[in-house]
Design an enzyme around this catalytic site. Sequence first.
Site, mmCIF file in Angstrom:
data_model
loop_
_atom_site.group_PDB
_atom_site.id
_atom_site.type_symbol
_atom_site.label_atom_id
_atom_site.label_comp_id
_atom_site.label_asym_id
_atom_site.label_seq_id
_atom_site.Cartn_x
_atom_site.Cartn_y
_atom_site.Cartn_z
ATOM 1 N N ALA A 63 14.759 15.630 3.385
ATOM 2 C CA ALA A 63 15.247 16.512 2.328
ATOM 3 C C ALA A 63 14.153 16.878 1.330
ATOM 4 C CB ALA A 63 16.414 15.857 1.593
ATOM 5 N N CYS A 114 8.922 2.993 5.184
ATOM 6 C CA CYS A 114 9.575 2.165 4.160
ATOM 7 C C CYS A 114 10.048 0.872 4.827
ATOM 8 C CB CYS A 114 10.715 2.908 3.476
ATOM 9 S SG CYS A 114 11.871 3.730 4.580
#
Length: 388
Positions: A208, A330
């Site tokens: 996004a 991550c």
Amino acid sequence: MTPAARVQAAIDVLDLVIEAARANGAPADRLISEWFRARRWAGSGDRRAVRELAYRAIRACGEIPETGRAAMLRVATDDAPLAALFDGSRHAPAPIDPAEPAAAAGVAPEWLMRRLFESEVEGPEALLDRAPLDVRVNTLKAASPDLPEGAEKSVAAHGWRYPPETRIEQSAAYLSGMIEVQDTGSQLTCEVVAARPGETVIDLCAGAGGKTLALAAAMDNAGTLVACDADRARLQRLPPRAERAGATNIRTVLLDANREMQALQPFVGAADAVLVDAPCSGTGTWRRNPEARWRLTEKQLDRYAAIQSRLLDVAATLVKPGGRLVFVTCSLLDVEGADQAQGFLARHPDWRSDRPVLPAGTARGQGMRLSPFHDGTDGFFVARFVRL
């Protein structure tokens, strides 16, 4: 809702979360929002209390619980006032049977704890703390905006930190696009790209566009910034975010998974920098998505590692000589971090490591690792390579 009714509501929500985790369905935050959407009579205090109870139980259980009640009993085991609310009154949970088992405590499933240990992750319990709210000042709009009260400067160049419960989305600075919500660790990984005005930069797994917007600000809207992703729905969220942020140099490119080069052919050997924020296990984001540790399997982890290797190889074809490739996950697991960096260098002798120097983090292999325990950020691995 009475305090006891709130406990039962949290148990009902937990049953949905557990079912979804087993089926790899919707995340907890979405399920909780949908649950309350169907119960508009619940007040804001009820919503907050039920959400906090549910997440408290999720964080307390290492293995996936059998039921929401078993998860809540894990919390009640060490909380006498909470246990007293299991009184069987109207809308309350049934009284606790002394022989009734509570869910197992812990940080993560056994196999995953073993992987964390093998990756020398210190303080794994910090992965389940509540995360602060970090924001990045959007320099395209203002170098030093009028920030809402309560901010403390973070180690990121344009970063600030707020307490977890801060409702920043209602502030004038956020609504006007002067600040973006972005974890400090994520901001630091964007700084590693060292994007400059006039360059051609590719965000290969933009999603996004959170990191894309940080890169656009670093480039001061000068140059070409290409945001790519294979998820059409996520990528479509970027243009309105870019408009709000005042980012005008972003071009979106929809990729076909496993056939990325069909859309990327015009950029072969043309990029000054490519960011590969690769799909991963998300072990570094458990503070925000604690139920994610119940969903992950060893097979899925292997699949993520294979995707990361392939995307690194794709990215390497896009970088011009002397250009930079930045790999980010991550994750705190070496299979998605240090091992990937080492494997890339072994496959590509025409590249060298250029390990970044950060104001936080610790060296891990050819890269740097950020963690909640050491750095107060989400968990990240970041490595930078330069094409010879």
